[in-house]
Design a protein around this motif. Structure first.
Motif, short mmCIF file in Angstrom:
data_model
loop_
_atom_site.label_atom_id
_atom_site.label_comp_id
_atom_site.label_asym_id
_atom_site.label_seq_id
_atom_site.Cartn_x
_atom_site.Cartn_y
_atom_site.Cartn_z
N LYS A 186 38.48 -1.57 22.43
CA LYS A 186 39.87 -0.56 22.60
C LYS A 186 38.73 -0.03 21.36
N THR A 187 37.28 0.27 20.72
CA THR A 187 36.77 0.62 20.52
C THR A 187 35.26 0.55 20.95
N MET A 188 34.01 1.30 20.60
CA MET A 188 32.68 0.74 20.99
C MET A 188 32.29 -0.07 20.45
N ASP A 189 32.30 -0.87 18.93
CA ASP A 189 31.91 -1.54 18.00
C ASP A 189 32.87 -2.68 18.46
N GLU A 190 34.22 -2.52 18.89
CA GLU A 190 34.52 -4.37 19.82
C GLU A 190 33.61 -4.39 20.82
N LEU A 191 33.41 -3.39 21.10
CA LEU A 191 32.37 -3.47 22.91
C LEU A 191 30.99 -4.81 22.37
N PHE A 192 30.70 -3.34 21.18
CA PHE A 192 29.15 -4.18 20.90
C PHE A 192 29.31 -5.97 20.46
N GLU A 212 15.80 2.35 17.21
CA GLU A 212 16.94 2.19 15.88
C GLU A 212 17.44 3.45 16.67
N TRP A 213 17.62 4.43 17.51
CA TRP A 213 18.70 5.25 18.06
C TRP A 213 19.84 4.76 17.43
N ILE A 214 20.25 3.40 19.04
CA ILE A 214 21.12 2.91 19.55
C ILE A 214 21.69 1.94 18.50
N ILE A 215 20.24 1.55 17.51
CA ILE A 215 21.32 0.81 16.70
C ILE A 215 22.25 1.78 15.49
N THR A 216 21.50 2.61 15.32
CA THR A 216 22.15 3.53 14.39
C THR A 216 23.04 3.81 15.28
N ALA A 217 23.50 4.22 15.70
CA ALA A 217 24.35 4.65 16.81
C ALA A 217 25.17 3.49 16.62
N GLN A 218 25.46 2.66 16.76
CA GLN A 218 26.56 1.35 16.72
C GLN A 218 26.80 1.30 15.65
N ALA A 219 25.69 1.35 14.49
CA ALA A 219 26.15 1.45 13.21
C ALA A 219 27.56 2.03 12.43
N CYS A 220 26.97 3.59 13.73
CA CYS A 220 28.27 4.41 12.93
C CYS A 220 29.52 4.42 13.57
N PHE A 221 29.82 3.79 15.13
CA PHE A 221 30.49 3.66 15.22
C PHE A 221 31.42 2.48 14.84
N ARG A 222 30.11 1.19 13.88
CA ARG A 222 31.52 0.09 13.71
C ARG A 222 31.86 1.08 12.22
N ILE A 223 31.48 1.18 11.24
CA ILE A 223 32.44 2.19 9.93
C ILE A 223 32.78 4.26 10.73
N ASN A 224 32.47 3.51 11.93
CA ASN A 224 34.48 5.34 12.15
C ASN A 224 33.63 6.56 11.43
N VAL A 225 32.08 6.45 12.03
CA VAL A 225 31.20 7.95 11.39
C VAL A 225 31.04 8.61 12.98
N PRO A 226 32.18 9.52 13.34
CA PRO A 226 31.09 10.34 14.23
C PRO A 226 29.72 10.97 14.80
N VAL A 227 28.76 10.20 15.78
CA VAL A 227 27.56 10.54 15.55
C VAL A 227 27.74 12.06 16.40
N VAL A 228 26.78 13.34 15.72
CA VAL A 228 26.35 14.27 16.34
C VAL A 228 24.79 14.09 16.78
N THR A 229 24.78 14.05 18.67
CA THR A 229 24.13 13.77 19.37
C THR A 229 22.81 15.52 20.09
#
Length: 719
Positions: A75-81, A160-177
């Motif tokens: 149900k979430t991007m972290d679970e998908l990864f 590093e961009w995609i790693i950072t995005a996945q890290a933010c997904f994991r800790i529920n931090v919205p990514v402003v792109t």
């Protein structure tokens, strides 16, 4: 030269005659081998139908399913990864090409280019990337980042961009792109509106940020992804703590107080700022549910039984990751275990600006099998192939034309051309790495001619799709069994799609032979709307019949087989003085396939009876045209400003437009050949290379006025 040209034509005519004899004699054999009746059956497929046949205003529902969207609890991007890591732990995940060094090269015109010494691709496995995601997420927490509090990710596409995005997904931090190519005003707007305190950027963008940090006092932390050179920290306010990315990642390994709130389906995952093609960038609020819905929809269509993704399939990532198309594609392919190799437009091909002469571009080294492009990129690839053939002489150029038209003819009849692919067209396939199987195109309508050319020349399937940031890139996509051109496929199973009347443009759902109207999207792919912009949210997102819908502003035509064709856009429609409505986007899409044109922006308004066009010409073709007019040894700038060259170019462009089916009022009467390139840095196109029409109009205001004034002085001219 003329004699050589005639000789080449005679030889090609002889080859065509011999091939015709061969085709006649071998037809029965190939008929039994290729079984073209299987292809004929595909032409009868109905991809989508109205939910209610009696109501033309009802939704179109997909009829063909290869793999129904899985209900696997993700149900979430972290679970998908995490699910991908669990399935493909030791498989190669992300690849980065080594940069061995850099050199500066100056051209004869005085332009300076940075050239790179590049090595091979180095790969990280899924388990290794998962550990890095964990370390970066903890590193962010150690710097004061908190769940549900957004951070800005401002960098070019890279690991590093995609790693950072996945890290933010994991800790529920919205990514402003934010696009790396945004100007200072756009970046300030994004920072101020979101009120972020933490920015993750790259060393390449640090100089731009230094200029504006004093204008955004709320920023307290700046994390930068290192480059080859150490970044100077001068001119950065003392109130801002600057941390290298590697240092933040290392601190995460030691951080034990990793307290955060895990994300839920309805939590905000991305606050994606649009490229601002029509004004100030708007922040689109994309939830985890929106992105998961897109992934499930893509998986349904692309899980075709005759097209199996392979373990060694490789995707080349070079488009801006801040673009929803690129982000959704990377996440989807990672979920399938497809490895992703990172690139840049400056190192993509052998002829890219940052690739040393004689060195290989990323395509040749990575040899991708999957690629996503925007239409302008495919137009340029087509012109590069034609240019490559032209360098070999008239014979090679004519043989390319023959090979492409020959393959197109037989492919449409259901026959393969293996000898042609291996002998004559292999050179052009090798130009793209030699292993491409699928090219996916989105962001804007693609010319049918370009789609057919690339499909035949490179022997790849070219799939068009349609989606917007507001729908998390999800709406329609072509199927592997759909061999049409100029269409964007049927609705994906996780989306709702319908057409509504647009009276001003004279488009109606009841039109014959095919329904036409504004494309309206519904379903779980629909985002929350625009950040801190309730007025525009209410204008675009509407509740009707108990469901929520997004009005795209794009005009579509639903074909008899249930696939969609984008034919117009509200904002691109102009009404000329005598009442004719002209679709500027349609005119540009057709004309920019002409080899002389690198890019084109067409203008018209109700005060005049005709169109004008600003054109970025192809230097080689412009030089050839000037040479025909007896103008040799003149600079590019002199050619662009030469009235005779411009007049001849305008005539040839009009002739080409007529051959493409454009009518008189759609053919630009006056053109201006522009010297400067239109790139995202100039603010004249978006990061996805869409025209920023208003910016171009403002930039060339005096030129546009002079073109119209010149026509008034000369009186009306026939086309």
């Amino acid at each position: 030269m003329a004699l050589q040209g005639w000789r080449a034509k005679i030889v090609v005519y002889c080859i065509k005659f011999l091939v015709l004899i061969y085709d006649i004699l071998s037809f029965p054999i190939y008929f039994l081998i290729d079984k073209p009746w299987n292809r004929w059956k595909l032409q009868k497929i109905i991809w989508s139908k109205l939910e209610d046949d009696r109501d033309p205003y009802s939704c179109y529902v997909r009829q063909v399913h290869h793999k129904k969207p899985e209900e696997n609890g993700v149900k979430t991007m972290d679970e998908l990864f995490r699910s991908a890591v669990e399935k493909f732990g030791e498989r190669e995940c992300y690849g980065v090409r080594e940069v061995l060094g850099e050199e500066v090269e100056e051209t004869s015109s005085g332009k300076v280019f940075k050239k790179m010494n590049l090595g091979e691709y180095k790969w990280s496995r899924f388990n290794e990337i998962n550990q890095r995601v964990d370390d970066v997420s903890k590193g962010l927490l150690s710097l004061g980042v908190r769940s549900k509090k957004p951070v800005i990710l401002l960098a070019e596409t890279r690991l590093e961009w995609i790693i950072t995005a996945q890290a933010c997904f994991r800790i529920n931090v919205p990514v402003v792109t934010l696009y790396a190519t945004l100007g200072e005003d756009g970046i300030i707007h994004g920072i101020t509106e979101t009120e972020v305190t933490h920015i993750i950027t790259s060393s390449e963008i640090m100089p731009k940020l230094k200029k504006i940090l004093h204008k955004v006092p709320m920023v307290s932390h700046l994390v930068y992804m290192e480059g080859k050179k150490d970044e100077s920290l001068e001119d950065i306010p003392t109130s801002v703590k600057v941390v290298p990315f590697r240092q933040m990642e290392a601190s995460g390994r030691e951080y034990l107080e990793a307290n955060f709130t895990p994300p839920k389906s309805d939590d905000l995952a991305i606050l994606m700022y649009t490229s601002g093609s029509t004004g100030i960038p708007k922040g689109v609020m994309i939830t985890h549910k929106n992105l998961i819905t897109s992934v499930k929809g893509f998986n349904d269509v692309l899980s075709h039984p005759s097209f199996q993704f392979r373990e060694r399939d490789t995707y080349i990532a070079y488009l801006p990751a801040a673009h929803v198309l690129e982000l959704a594609t990377e996440c989807f392919l990672t979920y399938l275990g497809i490895r992703v190799g990172f690139s840049t437009p400056q190192t993509l091909t052998d002829f890219s600006t940052a690739v040393k002469k004689g060195e290989k571009g990323d395509l040749k080294v990575l040899k991708p099998t999957l690629m996503v492009v925007v239409p302008l990129m495919l137009d340029r690839i087509r012109k590069s192939i034609i240019q490559l053939a032209g360098k070999e002489g008239t014979f090679t150029r004519l043989m390319l034309d023959f090979a492409v038209s020959y393959k197109k003819f037989w492919s449409e009849k259901g026959f393969r051309t293996p000898r042609l692919d291996k002998k004559l067209l292999k050179t052009y396939k090798d130009f793209m790495g030699g292993e491409l199987r699928v090219i996916m195109c989105g962001s804007a309508p693609l010319s049918p001619d370009t789609q057919a050319f690339i499909r035949s020349c490179l022997n790849v399937q070219v799939l068009q799709g349609y989606g917007l940031t507001e729908t998390a890139a999800c709406a329609t996509i072509m199927d592997f069994d759909d061999y049409s051109s100029g269409r964007v496929g049927a609705p994906v199973s996780t989306c709702k799609l319908r057409l509504v009347n647009w009276k001003e443009g004279n488009y109606f759902v009841t039109d014959k032979p095919n329904p036409r109207g504004e494309v309206v999207i519904g379903g779980d792919c629909l985002t929350l709307g625009y950040f801190k912009n309730s007025v525009q949210t209410q204008e675009a997102f509407k509740i009707e019949g108990g469901d929520r819908w997004f009005y795209t502003g794009d005009i579509g035509e639903m074909m008899p087989d249930g696939t969609l064709k984008i034919i117009d856009r509200k904002k691109d429609l102009v009404k000329l003085q005598f009442g004719e409505y002209i679709a500027l986007g349609k005119v540009e899409a057709e004309l920019k396939t002409y080899p002389l044109i690198e890019n084109i922006c067409v203008f018209g308004n109700g005060l005049h009876t005709y169109l004008i066009a600003l054109i970025i010409p192809n230097p080689m073709h412009l030089k050839s045209l000037a040479k025909e007019l007896g103008k040799k040894n003149v600079s590019f700038e002199e050619m662009c400003s030469d009235e005779e060259v411009a007049a001849e170019a305008a005539q040839r462009i009009r002739d080409f437009g007529k051959r493409c089916g454009l009518v008189g009022s759609e053919l630009p009467r006056k053109i201006k050949l522009c010297v400067e390139d239109w790139n995202p840095e100039s603010g004249l196109v978006t990061a996805a290379f869409k025209l920023r029409r208003k910016n171009i109009e403002n930039h060339y205001r005096s030129v546009i006025d002079s073109l119209y004034a010149e026509s008034r002085q000369n009186g009306p001219s026939s086309i």
